[in-house]
Design a protein around this motif. Structure first.
Motif, PDB file in Angstrom:
ATOM      1  N   ARG A 151       1.244  -1.518  -0.069  1.00 57.84           N
ATOM      2  CA  ARG A 151      -0.216   0.006   0.409  1.00 57.84           C
ATOM      3  C   ARG A 151       0.734   1.077  -0.562  1.00 57.84           C
ATOM      4  O   ARG A 151       0.594   2.689  -0.917  1.00 57.84           O
ATOM      5  CB  ARG A 151      -1.116   0.210   1.103  1.00 57.84           C
ATOM      6  CG  ARG A 151      -2.071  -1.126   0.951  1.00 57.84           C
ATOM      7  CD  ARG A 151      -3.220  -0.859   2.427  1.00 57.84           C
ATOM      8  NE  ARG A 151      -3.552  -1.761   1.973  1.00 57.84           N
ATOM      9  CZ  ARG A 151      -5.168  -2.021   1.305  1.00 57.84           C
ATOM     10  NH1 ARG A 151      -4.871  -0.715   0.731  1.00 57.84           N
ATOM     11  NH2 ARG A 151      -5.758  -2.443   0.920  1.00 57.84           N
ATOM     12  N   ARG A 152       1.799   1.085   0.897  1.00 58.31           N
ATOM     13  CA  ARG A 152       2.734   2.100   1.122  1.00 58.31           C
ATOM     14  C   ARG A 152       3.850   2.810  -0.422  1.00 58.31           C
ATOM     15  O   ARG A 152       3.305   3.536  -0.926  1.00 58.31           O
ATOM     16  CB  ARG A 152       3.521   2.819   2.190  1.00 58.31           C
ATOM     17  CG  ARG A 152       2.852   2.286   3.532  1.00 58.31           C
ATOM     18  CD  ARG A 152       3.976   2.847   4.179  1.00 58.31           C
ATOM     19  NE  ARG A 152       5.329   1.029   4.819  1.00 58.31           N
ATOM     20  CZ  ARG A 152       4.615   0.025   5.231  1.00 58.31           C
ATOM     21  NH1 ARG A 152       3.753  -0.274   5.955  1.00 58.31           N
ATOM     22  NH2 ARG A 152       5.741  -0.539   5.007  1.00 58.31           N
ATOM     23  N   LEU A 153       4.573   1.567  -0.993  1.00 59.59           N
ATOM     24  CA  LEU A 153       4.553   1.475  -2.228  1.00 59.59           C
ATOM     25  C   LEU A 153       4.027   2.027  -3.378  1.00 59.59           C
ATOM     26  O   LEU A 153       4.059   2.606  -3.691  1.00 59.59           O
ATOM     27  CB  LEU A 153       5.082   0.045  -2.490  1.00 59.59           C
ATOM     28  CG  LEU A 153       5.328   0.232  -4.356  1.00 59.59           C
ATOM     29  CD1 LEU A 153       7.167   0.919  -3.871  1.00 59.59           C
ATOM     30  CD2 LEU A 153       6.150  -0.876  -4.204  1.00 59.59           C
ATOM     31  N   LEU A 154       2.682   1.978  -3.278  1.00 56.51           N
ATOM     32  CA  LEU A 154       2.029   2.196  -4.324  1.00 56.51           C
ATOM     33  C   LEU A 154       1.265   3.347  -4.358  1.00 56.51           C
ATOM     34  O   LEU A 154       0.942   4.326  -4.711  1.00 56.51           O
ATOM     35  CB  LEU A 154       0.624   1.068  -4.776  1.00 56.51           C
ATOM     36  CG  LEU A 154       0.844  -0.239  -4.733  1.00 56.51           C
ATOM     37  CD1 LEU A 154      -0.047  -1.276  -5.405  1.00 56.51           C
ATOM     38  CD2 LEU A 154       1.549   0.176  -6.628  1.00 56.51           C
ATOM     39  N   GLY A 192       2.974   5.956  -3.542  1.00 55.35           N
ATOM     40  CA  GLY A 192       3.568   6.981  -3.619  1.00 55.35           C
ATOM     41  C   GLY A 192       3.630   6.721  -4.263  1.00 55.35           C
ATOM     42  O   GLY A 192       4.813   7.947  -5.034  1.00 55.35           O
ATOM     43  N   HIS A 193       3.274   6.417  -5.316  1.00 48.26           N
ATOM     44  CA  HIS A 193       3.185   6.091  -7.093  1.00 48.26           C
ATOM     45  C   HIS A 193       1.551   7.311  -7.302  1.00 48.26           C
ATOM     46  O   HIS A 193       1.263   6.451  -8.539  1.00 48.26           O
ATOM     47  CB  HIS A 193       3.759   5.474  -7.884  1.00 48.26           C
ATOM     48  CG  HIS A 193       4.874   4.725  -7.947  1.00 48.26           C
ATOM     49  ND1 HIS A 193       6.284   5.768  -8.741  1.00 48.26           N
ATOM     50  CD2 HIS A 193       5.827   4.236  -6.778  1.00 48.26           C
ATOM     51  CE1 HIS A 193       7.449   4.905  -7.832  1.00 48.26           C
ATOM     52  NE2 HIS A 193       7.036   4.436  -6.972  1.00 48.26           N
ATOM     53  N   ALA A 194       1.052   7.427  -6.679  1.00 48.90           N
ATOM     54  CA  ALA A 194      -0.163   7.535  -6.567  1.00 48.90           C
ATOM     55  C   ALA A 194      -1.252   7.174  -6.775  1.00 48.90           C
ATOM     56  O   ALA A 194      -2.361   7.142  -7.712  1.00 48.90           O
ATOM     57  CB  ALA A 194      -0.018   9.087  -7.322  1.00 48.90           C
ATOM     58  N   ILE A 195      -0.751   5.610  -7.004  1.00 50.86           N
ATOM     59  CA  ILE A 195      -1.483   4.618  -6.828  1.00 50.86           C
ATOM     60  C   ILE A 195      -3.008   4.227  -6.379  1.00 50.86           C
ATOM     61  O   ILE A 195      -2.114   4.176  -5.202  1.00 50.86           O
ATOM     62  CB  ILE A 195      -0.857   3.577  -7.587  1.00 50.86           C
ATOM     63  CG1 ILE A 195      -0.041   4.084  -8.952  1.00 50.86           C
ATOM     64  CG2 ILE A 195      -2.079   2.178  -7.725  1.00 50.86           C
ATOM     65  CD1 ILE A 195       0.505   2.791  -9.536  1.00 50.86           C
ATOM     66  N   ASN A 196      -4.002   3.746  -6.127  1.00 54.27           N
ATOM     67  CA  ASN A 196      -4.492   3.232  -5.336  1.00 54.27           C
ATOM     68  C   ASN A 196      -4.293   1.546  -5.479  1.00 54.27           C
ATOM     69  O   ASN A 196      -4.525   1.252  -6.759  1.00 54.27           O
ATOM     70  CB  ASN A 196      -5.902   3.701  -5.376  1.00 54.27           C
ATOM     71  CG  ASN A 196      -5.932   4.944  -5.739  1.00 54.27           C
ATOM     72  OD1 ASN A 196      -5.814   5.638  -4.852  1.00 54.27           O
ATOM     73  ND2 ASN A 196      -7.277   5.491  -6.664  1.00 54.27           N
ATOM     74  N   PHE A 197      -4.757   1.504  -3.757  1.00 56.58           N
ATOM     75  CA  PHE A 197      -5.105  -0.492  -3.901  1.00 56.58           C
ATOM     76  C   PHE A 197      -6.114  -0.959  -3.429  1.00 56.58           C
ATOM     77  O   PHE A 197      -6.241  -0.150  -2.415  1.00 56.58           O
ATOM     78  CB  PHE A 197      -3.362  -0.691  -3.086  1.00 56.58           C
ATOM     79  CG  PHE A 197      -3.625  -2.150  -3.128  1.00 56.58           C
ATOM     80  CD1 PHE A 197      -2.897  -3.443  -3.931  1.00 56.58           C
ATOM     81  CD2 PHE A 197      -3.789  -3.473  -1.907  1.00 56.58           C
ATOM     82  CE1 PHE A 197      -3.706  -4.956  -3.809  1.00 56.58           C
ATOM     83  CE2 PHE A 197      -4.095  -3.994  -1.541  1.00 56.58           C
ATOM     84  CZ  PHE A 197      -3.949  -5.044  -2.469  1.00 56.58           C
ATOM     85  N   GLU A 198      -7.244  -1.729  -4.050  1.00 56.68           N
ATOM     86  CA  GLU A 198      -8.008  -2.433  -3.684  1.00 56.68           C
ATOM     87  C   GLU A 198      -7.526  -3.733  -3.477  1.00 56.68           C
ATOM     88  O   GLU A 198      -7.540  -4.634  -4.090  1.00 56.68           O
ATOM     89  CB  GLU A 198      -9.263  -1.577  -4.496  1.00 56.68           C
ATOM     90  CG  GLU A 198     -10.492  -2.202  -3.833  1.00 56.68           C
ATOM     91  CD  GLU A 198     -10.875  -1.412  -2.580  1.00 56.68           C
ATOM     92  OE1 GLU A 198     -11.884  -2.132  -1.795  1.00 56.68           O
ATOM     93  OE2 GLU A 198     -10.648  -0.112  -2.835  1.00 56.68           O
ATOM     94  N   ARG A 199      -7.932  -4.452  -2.069  1.00 52.65           N
ATOM     95  CA  ARG A 199      -7.503  -5.513  -1.641  1.00 52.65           C
ATOM     96  C   ARG A 199      -9.114  -6.185  -2.395  1.00 52.65           C
ATOM     97  O   ARG A 199     -10.322  -6.045  -1.673  1.00 52.65           O
ATOM     98  CB  ARG A 199      -7.531  -5.441  -0.515  1.00 52.65           C
ATOM     99  CG  ARG A 199      -7.666  -7.524   0.305  1.00 52.65           C
ATOM    100  CD  ARG A 199      -6.002  -8.337  -0.271  1.00 52.65           C
ATOM    101  NE  ARG A 199      -6.121  -9.291   0.200  1.00 52.65           N
ATOM    102  CZ  ARG A 199      -5.905 -10.053   1.419  1.00 52.65           C
ATOM    103  NH1 ARG A 199      -4.709  -9.292   1.889  1.00 52.65           N
ATOM    104  NH2 ARG A 199      -5.902 -11.326   1.620  1.00 52.65           N
ATOM    105  N   VAL A 200      -9.204  -7.007  -3.146  1.00 58.20           N
ATOM    106  CA  VAL A 200     -10.415  -8.028  -3.476  1.00 58.20           C
ATOM    107  C   VAL A 200     -11.387  -9.536  -1.868  1.00 58.20           C
ATOM    108  O   VAL A 200      -9.518 -10.050  -1.622  1.00 58.20           O
ATOM    109  CB  VAL A 200     -10.617  -8.320  -4.866  1.00 58.20           C
ATOM    110  CG1 VAL A 200     -11.829  -8.908  -4.340  1.00 58.20           C
ATOM    111  CG2 VAL A 200     -10.247  -7.475  -5.480  1.00 58.20           C
ATOM    112  N   THR A 202      -6.804   2.496 -10.070  1.00 54.62           N
ATOM    113  CA  THR A 202      -6.809   1.708  -9.161  1.00 54.62           C
ATOM    114  C   THR A 202      -6.412  -0.277  -9.168  1.00 54.62           C
ATOM    115  O   THR A 202      -6.634  -0.500 -10.410  1.00 54.62           O
ATOM    116  CB  THR A 202      -8.432   1.271  -8.535  1.00 54.62           C
ATOM    117  OG1 THR A 202      -8.384   3.241  -7.842  1.00 54.62           O
ATOM    118  CG2 THR A 202      -8.268   0.591  -7.208  1.00 54.62           C
ATOM    119  N   VAL A 203      -5.450  -0.692  -8.557  1.00 53.51           N
ATOM    120  CA  VAL A 203      -4.814  -1.710  -8.842  1.00 53.51           C
ATOM    121  C   VAL A 203      -5.756  -2.636  -7.776  1.00 53.51           C
ATOM    122  O   VAL A 203      -5.909  -2.512  -6.334  1.00 53.51           O
ATOM    123  CB  VAL A 203      -3.837  -2.340  -8.387  1.00 53.51           C
ATOM    124  CG1 VAL A 203      -3.242  -3.598  -8.719  1.00 53.51           C
ATOM    125  CG2 VAL A 203      -3.084  -1.060 -10.325  1.00 53.51           C
TER     126      VAL A 203
END
Length: 156
Positions: free
Chosen positions: A13-16, A18-26, A48-49
């Motif tokens: 989450r922190r890595l993404l 830092g690149h302005a990318i959202n992460f969504e856990r399914v 979002t990934v």
């Protein structure tokens, strides 16, 4: 093969972020939105990934890197298929290897082994050989956009 459930999810989450990318856990067993290769592979829609616990780490990083390398105006419109060109695909593969070093317990060596196991194909026969001997164009592409520095680390 390392999957999301095996690693430090807050580090992802922190890595993404830092690149302005959202992460969504399914949730486990639920469909993964925007998955190009089908489940359990990661998906992307907009900025979002999406990934489940059984999503391979290389897949999550690959889709995230597609978003990192593409222009922001394309990010907001992307759905499922992010590839724009061979150069962009190569840059995505290169960057996912570099970013693997930023995640505890992963690193580029493990990620390249998982990429080979999954079936990535490169002219020289392995991800490691491609990265070491045949990826100058991908590295130059990333450097020209300030996505990696001369030290091959991700730019801040």
């Amino acid at each position: 093969m390392l999957v999301l459930a095996d690693i430090d999810e807050p580090a992802v989450r922190r890595l993404l972020a830092g690149h302005a990318i959202n992460f969504e856990r399914v949730a486990d067993g639920q469909p993964i939105p925007g998955s190009f290769w089908g489940e359990p592979e990661a998906g992307l829609i907009g900025e979002t990934v999406y990934a489940r616990g059984d999503t391979p780490v290389h897949s999550l990083l690959h889709e995230a890197c597609h978003l990192i390398v593409m222009p922001v105006e394309r990010r907001v419109r992307v759905h499922t298929n992010a590839t724009d060109s061979i150069a962009e695909e190569d840059a995505t593969c290169y960057l996912q290897i570099v970013l693997a070093d930023a995640l505890p317990g992963i690193g580029r060596d493990r990620l390249m082994a998982d990429m080979d196991e999954w079936g990535y194909t490169f002219r020289l026969g392995s991800t490691r050989a491609w990265f070491a001997e045949d990826a100058d164009d991908a590295r130059a592409w990333l450097q020209s956009r300030n996505l990696v520095g001369d030290n091959l680390q991700p730019s801040p």
